[in-house]
Design an enzyme around this catalytic site. Structure first.
Site, PDB file in Angstrom:
ATOM      1  N   CYS A 123       0.707  -1.279   0.062  1.00 19.76           N
ATOM      2  CA  CYS A 123      -0.057   0.138   0.042  1.00 19.76           C
ATOM      3  C   CYS A 123       0.679   1.351  -0.004  1.00 19.76           C
ATOM      4  O   CYS A 123       0.332   2.558   0.077  1.00 19.76           O
ATOM      5  CB  CYS A 123      -0.727  -0.145   1.063  1.00 19.76           C
ATOM      6  SG  CYS A 123      -2.202  -1.556   1.216  1.00 19.76           S
TER       7      CYS A 123
ATOM      8  N   HIS B 141      -2.142   8.241   6.295  1.00 21.00           N
ATOM      9  CA  HIS B 141      -2.519   6.904   5.615  1.00 21.00           C
ATOM     10  C   HIS B 141      -3.807   6.508   6.027  1.00 21.00           C
ATOM     11  O   HIS B 141      -4.466   6.039   5.215  1.00 21.00           O
ATOM     12  CB  HIS B 141      -1.143   5.991   6.095  1.00 21.00           C
ATOM     13  CG  HIS B 141      -1.541   4.442   5.423  1.00 21.00           C
ATOM     14  ND1 HIS B 141      -1.301   4.416   4.349  1.00 21.00           N
ATOM     15  CD2 HIS B 141      -1.589   3.318   5.957  1.00 21.00           C
ATOM     16  CE1 HIS B 141      -1.591   3.144   3.661  1.00 21.00           C
ATOM     17  NE2 HIS B 141      -1.880   2.501   4.777  1.00 21.00           N
TER      18      HIS B 141
ATOM     19  N   GLU C 150      -0.676   5.153  14.032  1.00 24.88           N
ATOM     20  CA  GLU C 150      -0.215   6.305  13.208  1.00 24.88           C
ATOM     21  C   GLU C 150      -0.629   7.603  13.911  1.00 24.88           C
ATOM     22  O   GLU C 150       0.363   8.634  13.915  1.00 24.88           O
ATOM     23  CB  GLU C 150      -0.881   6.416  12.013  1.00 24.88           C
ATOM     24  CG  GLU C 150      -0.466   7.479  11.066  1.00 24.88           C
ATOM     25  CD  GLU C 150      -1.339   7.416   9.566  1.00 24.88           C
ATOM     26  OE1 GLU C 150      -0.936   8.282   8.721  1.00 24.88           O
ATOM     27  OE2 GLU C 150      -2.240   6.514   9.539  1.00 24.88           O
TER      28      GLU C 150
ATOM     29  N   LYS D  97      -8.937   8.193   2.668  1.00 24.45           N
ATOM     30  CA  LYS D  97      -9.544   6.769   2.621  1.00 24.45           C
ATOM     31  C   LYS D  97     -11.073   6.923   3.138  1.00 24.45           C
ATOM     32  O   LYS D  97     -11.850   5.939   2.782  1.00 24.45           O
ATOM     33  CB  LYS D  97      -8.710   5.884   3.265  1.00 24.45           C
ATOM     34  CG  LYS D  97      -7.271   5.757   2.267  1.00 24.45           C
ATOM     35  CD  LYS D  97      -6.516   4.613   3.185  1.00 24.45           C
ATOM     36  CE  LYS D  97      -5.213   4.498   2.422  1.00 24.45           C
ATOM     37  NZ  LYS D  97      -4.267   5.610   2.495  1.00 24.45           N
TER      38      LYS D  97
ATOM     39  N   HIS E 200      -9.654   2.310   0.245  1.00 23.41           N
ATOM     40  CA  HIS E 200      -8.657   2.083   0.097  1.00 23.41           C
ATOM     41  C   HIS E 200      -8.079   1.502  -1.339  1.00 23.41           C
ATOM     42  O   HIS E 200      -8.377   0.320  -1.485  1.00 23.41           O
ATOM     43  CB  HIS E 200      -8.081   1.203   1.278  1.00 23.41           C
ATOM     44  CG  HIS E 200      -6.725   1.044   1.508  1.00 23.41           C
ATOM     45  ND1 HIS E 200      -5.601   1.701   0.669  1.00 23.41           N
ATOM     46  CD2 HIS E 200      -5.969   0.538   2.496  1.00 23.41           C
ATOM     47  CE1 HIS E 200      -4.230   1.261   1.163  1.00 23.41           C
ATOM     48  NE2 HIS E 200      -4.507   0.639   2.267  1.00 23.41           N
TER      49      HIS E 200
ATOM     50  N   PHE F 246       1.843  -3.657   3.540  1.00 24.83           N
ATOM     51  CA  PHE F 246       2.452  -5.083   4.285  1.00 24.83           C
ATOM     52  C   PHE F 246       3.841  -5.311   3.930  1.00 24.83           C
ATOM     53  O   PHE F 246       4.464  -4.586   2.922  1.00 24.83           O
ATOM     54  CB  PHE F 246       1.576  -5.982   3.724  1.00 24.83           C
ATOM     55  CG  PHE F 246       0.003  -6.047   4.120  1.00 24.83           C
ATOM     56  CD1 PHE F 246      -0.363  -5.546   5.256  1.00 24.83           C
ATOM     57  CD2 PHE F 246      -0.691  -7.064   3.299  1.00 24.83           C
ATOM     58  CE1 PHE F 246      -1.672  -5.895   5.596  1.00 24.83           C
ATOM     59  CE2 PHE F 246      -2.041  -7.530   3.792  1.00 24.83           C
ATOM     60  CZ  PHE F 246      -2.727  -6.623   4.625  1.00 24.83           C
TER      61      PHE F 246
END
Length: 407
Positions: free
Chosen positions: A161, A301, A312, A331, A336, A395
């Site tokens: 991502c 993010h 975060e 998002k 996403h 990831f």
């Protein structure tokens, strides 16, 4: 030796928020999610997504669309728009000095779903000979080069991502090194597939609000329960500032800093202390010659997953203290888009700097009290900001942070 300044001179966007930069900005500023029931996902535990509406690939690309998977269709349209926005004429440039670097998070799941169904049914003759060349991740960059005559370095990067943001950082390095004069960069992803939806649902990463999909994606809200699948592409035109000025190009922002790191902790879970995130933020600030108090807003993010958002927010508090810059998280509106997300959100950060406004986070009401940050909610907030950070994590413990400034 001082590194050359890198200018962003063009933006192209194809997302659930619209097919142009202007449409995306308007949708983003309304602060309402575009998530809805998705017929493609019918019958699955999570059957809704954020889709790109009214995208007619054949109308946009003609017969070429037939050989392209959706992620490449999105990339190609976005690239064409970005080139026009930059005031460039494709194929009239020195093609050997034009590079393409795109981020793609995964291979084309939709094509493979179809192929495997043919094989399981005992019909290998129905497997298309074009299946491999249309579904390889590098074909997003390859097809853009074919279409626009970009003959310089051409490749795809994949950091889950964070792919779109990583691609922009790598493109910046090609310009700094002098290998290219222009680089088309960004990310593309066709994430709306049944297998992706099933996998993420099994991981408990997706929101389960099937009865209220428009309220499902809610970054940093205490009631968040997972993200919503999206799709799309963004392409940015990068040039050295000196070259952009020489051709009197419309300089929209500067890419001042880039930081990347690996958590080296877990395949899918972020480091519990946010070490990799903190490292990437520090690297981007140092690269751009900025201090934390120079930053006017943050494009987070913000996936709407319980663990990611908490870590975060905690990282933001570590860097900025009690008074974080205004924080947005797109998002909440567009879902996403995985490998494309970092590029889309970098483009949104450019638009925020241009308009001197920070869009609101959709569906935000309350946040965790142990790491409160300054979330923009309800309506856009006017700011006086010359610098902003855009975060992307993925990831494998992949972290990428971009530092963008007004020209």
């Amino acid at each position: 030796m001082r590194q050359p300044d890198i200018a962003i001179t063009g933006l192209g966007l194809v997302t659930p928020a619209g097919h142009t930069a202007e449409a995306n900005w308007a949708t983003l500023c309304r602060g309402r999610s575009v998530a809805d029931a998705d017929p493609l996902l019918a019958g699955l535990p999570v059957d809704f997504s954020c889709r790109i509406a009214d995208f007619d690939a054949e109308a946009q690309l003609g017969r070429l669309a037939q050989r392209l998977d959706p992620f490449t269709q999105f990339a190609l349209v976005a690239a064409r728009h970005a080139v026009v926005d930059a005031g460039l004429e494709a194929r009239s440039w020195r093609g050997e000095r034009v590079g393409v670097v795109l981020g793609v998070g995964s291979t084309s799941m939709s094509t493979y779903e179809t192929l495997f169904s043919h094989l399981h049914a005992g019909n290998p003759e129905r497997v298309s000979p074009l299946a491999l060349p249309r579904s390889l991740p590098n074909m997003a960059a390859g097809e853009v080069a074919l279409d626009l005559g970009a003959q310089g370095p051409n490749f795809t990067v994949s950091t889950a991502c964070a792919s779109g943001a990583t691609a922009i950082g790598v493109a910046r390095d090609l310009l700094r090194s002098g290998v290219c004069d222009i680089v088309l960069t960004g990310g593309a992803e066709g994430a709306r597939t049944r297998i992706s939806a099933a996998c993420f649902a099994r991981m408990q990463a997706l929101s389960r609000r099937r009865d209220q999909p428009a309220l499902a994606s809610r970054p940093f809200d205490t009631a968040r329960d997972g993200f919503v699948l999206g799709e799309g592409a963004a392409v940015l035109v990068l040039e050295r500032l000196s070259g952009a000025r020489a051709r009197r190009a419309p300089v929209q922002a500067l890419l001042r800093g880039y930081g990347a790191s690996a958590d080296a902790h877990h395949p899918i879970s972020p480091h519990p202390e946010g070490r990799g995130v903190l490292q990437a933020i520090a690297a981007a600030l140092e690269d751009g010659g900025c201090r934390p108090n120079d930053i006017g807003h943050i494009n987070a993010h913000g996936t709407s997953t319980p663990r990611n958002d908490a870590l975060e927010a905690a990282a933001l508090r570590r860097v900025f203290g009690d008074r974080t810059p205004p924080v947005t998280a797109p998002k909440g509106v567009i879902g996403h888009s995985l490998g494309a997300a970092g590029a889309i959100e970098a483009a949104y950060t450019v638009l925020a700097l241009r308009h001197q406004k920070v869009p609101p986070v959709a569906n935000f009401q309350n946040q965790d009290t142990d790491h409160e940050i300054d979330i923009v909610a309800g309506e856009p907030r006017a700011v006086s900001a010359d610098a902003a950070l855009s975060f992307s994590f993925g990831f494998g413990g992949q972290n990428a942070v971009l530092l963008l400034t007004s020209p």
